[in-house]
Design a protein around this motif. Structure first.
Motif, PDB file in Angstrom:
ATOM      1  N   ALA A  38     -13.196   3.013  -2.791  1.00  0.00           N
ATOM      2  CA  ALA A  38     -11.977   2.372  -2.276  1.00  0.00           C
ATOM      3  C   ALA A  38     -10.958   3.394  -1.785  1.00  0.00           C
ATOM      4  O   ALA A  38     -10.027   3.047  -1.059  1.00  0.00           O
TER       5      ALA A  38
ATOM      6  N   GLU B 230      -9.473  -0.066   6.649  1.00  0.00           N
ATOM      7  CA  GLU B 230     -10.598  -0.011   5.727  1.00  0.00           C
ATOM      8  C   GLU B 230     -11.858  -0.584   6.375  1.00  0.00           C
ATOM      9  O   GLU B 230     -12.961  -0.038   6.214  1.00  0.00           O
TER      10      GLU B 230
ATOM     11  N   TYR C 140      -4.860   3.740  -0.878  1.00  0.00           N
ATOM     12  CA  TYR C 140      -5.614   2.684  -0.202  1.00  0.00           C
ATOM     13  C   TYR C 140      -5.138   2.477   1.227  1.00  0.00           C
ATOM     14  O   TYR C 140      -3.950   2.570   1.511  1.00  0.00           O
TER      15      TYR C 140
ATOM     16  N   ASN D 227       0.802  -1.224   0.000  1.00  0.00           N
ATOM     17  CA  ASN D 227       0.000   0.000   0.000  1.00  0.00           C
ATOM     18  C   ASN D 227       0.839   1.281   0.000  1.00  0.00           C
ATOM     19  O   ASN D 227       0.293   2.374   0.114  1.00  0.00           O
TER      20      ASN D 227
END
Ligand SMILES: [Zn+2]
Length: 324
Positions: A193, A125, A119, A114
Motif C-alpha cells: 500500500a 494508486e 498513501y 491522505n
C-alpha cells in the motif's frame, strides 16, 4: 450548432455588461514519467504561464476575487484567479516558489484524508498498480458491489485498457467501496500500500508552511475526494464540514473556500451547494468550462483546466477563453 450560437450570443451580451473573469485550475507542478490524467504541468511551463499572466492579464489576489464575486461586483478587465486542487507536495515545493518569485497568489484546495501519510490518492494508486513497472499475472481481480471484475494485465495494452475501464467505477463509488476495490486490486497483484514519494500529498508541516506564504490561501476539497453526487445528504455533510474543521485544526485559522471533487455538473448537486452555504464557505469552485461574471453563482464558479502547455499554446488558449 444552434446551442453554440446561443451560448456565444449569451456570452456576447454578458461580456458587454461586464468584463468576464477566468478561474484557472491546476493540480500539480512537477515532471512525471507518466501522467495518464494529464494533471501535471512542468515547472518551466508553469513559470511561463504565471509570468505571461502577470504581464498580460490582471492576476487577482484571492481576497479581492472573492470579495468581488460574493458582492456581485464587476471584476477589473482581464481578471484571472489561480487555483490548485488536491494538496500534492509539489504544490509546496515546486509551485509555491514560482508564485512567490513572480508575486502571484493561488488558492490551494486540499483533500485531507491522505495528508501526512505514505498513501497515494486512489487514481494515482490505480495508475501505480496497473501502469507501473510491477510484474503482474495475466489478470488481476477486484469487485464492484456483487460483480467480480477480472482485469486482463498480461501486456501494456491490456493494462491500459483495464486502467481506463476501472477508473469510472472507482470515481463514482463511495469512498469505502472505492477503497475496498483498490485494496482488492492490490492484494490480487500482491503490491504494497505504500505509495511513491513523487505522488504523496503534503505533510501537516508542509501545509502549514504553504499557508503562511503570502502567495497562498488554503481551501477545502473534502476528506476523501468522492463524487459528492453519489453520496447521501448526511455523507456529503460529513465530507464537506469535516474537511473544513480538519484544516482549521491544522492551520488554526478559518477556511472560507471550497471546491467540488472532480467538479463537473454531474459530480455534485443542489444538496452539495446548500451544505457549502450552510457550512459557511464564501466561494466555491466547480470544474466546468466557462467565464465568470458579476452575477455568476459563487457556489459553483466555472474553472478552466490547464494542461502542460508551453508559453505559446497557453497564450493562445488564454486569448480563446476571453473571446466573446
Ligand atoms: Zn480534486
Amino acid at each position: 450548432m444552434v446551442k453554440n450560437f446561443l451560448g456565444a450570443s449569451k456570452r456576447y451580451v454578458l461580456n458587454h455588461l461586464d468584463d468576464p473573469a477566468i478561474v484557472l485550475l491546476y493540480h500539480r507542478v512537477t515532471d512525471l514519467a507518466i501522467d495518464p490524467q494529464m494533471l501535471s504541468v512542468k515547472p518551466d511551463n508553469f513559470y511561463e504561464h504565471v509570468k505571461f499572466l502577470k504581464r498580460n492579464y490582471y492576476l487577482l489576489g484571492i481576497e479581492e476575487f472573492s470579495y468581488n464575486i460574493t458582492k456581485s461586483k464587476k471584476m477589473p478587465s482581464k481578471s484571472v484567479m489561480l487555483t490548485f486542487d488536491d494538496g500534492y507536495a509539489d504544490n509546496y515545493y515546486e509551485a509555491l516558489p514560482i508564485l512567490e518569485s513572480l508575486d502571484a497568489q493561488a488558492l490551494f484546495y486540499i483533500t485531507t484524508s491522505n495528508l501526512n501519510t505514505d498513501y497515494e490518492l486512489w487514481w494515482d494508486e490505480l495508475e501505480r498498480i496497473l501502469l507501473g513497472s510491477y510484474v503482474l499475472p495475466d489478470y488481476i481481480e477486484t469487485s464492484s458491489g456483487k460483480h467480480v471484475l477480472r482485469l486482463p494485465t498480461s501486456n501494456t495494452a491490456e493494462r491500459l485498457t483495464s486502467y481506463h475501464s476501472l477508473h469510472p467505477y472507482c470515481k463514482y463509488s463511495t469512498p469505502p467501496e472505492r477503497n475496498r476495490m483498490i485494496e482488492n486490486l492490490r492484494e490480487s497483484a500482491e503490491i504494497s500500500a505504500e505509495g511513491r514519494k513523487s505522488h504523496r500529498l503534503m505533510t501537516f508541516e508542509e501545509l502549514k508552511h504553504l499557508s503562511e506564504s503570502p502567495a497562498s490561501v488554503i481551501g477545502a476539497h473534502t476528506l476523501n475526494h468522492p463524487a459528492l453526487s453519489v453520496l447521501s445528504y448526511e455523507q456529503q455533510q460529513e465530507e464537506i464540514n469535516q474537511s473544513k474543521i480538519f484544516l482549521e485544526n491544522v492551520l488554526e485559522y478559518p477556511v472560507e473556500h471550497f471546491s467540488y471533487p472532480y467538479g463537473a455538473k454531474k459530480d455534485y448537486n443542489k444538496k452539495s451547494m446548500r451544505i457549502c452555504r450552510e457550512t459557511g464557505f464564501k466561494m466555491v469552485c466547480s470544474n466546468y468550462y466557462g467565464q465568470v461574471h458579476s452575477r455568476t453563482n459563487c457556489f459553483e464558479l466555472p474553472r478552466i483546466l490547464i494542461r502542460d502547455w508551453n508559453k505559446q499554446n497557453f497564450s493562445q488558449y488564454m486569448t480563446k477563453i476571453f473571446q466573446y
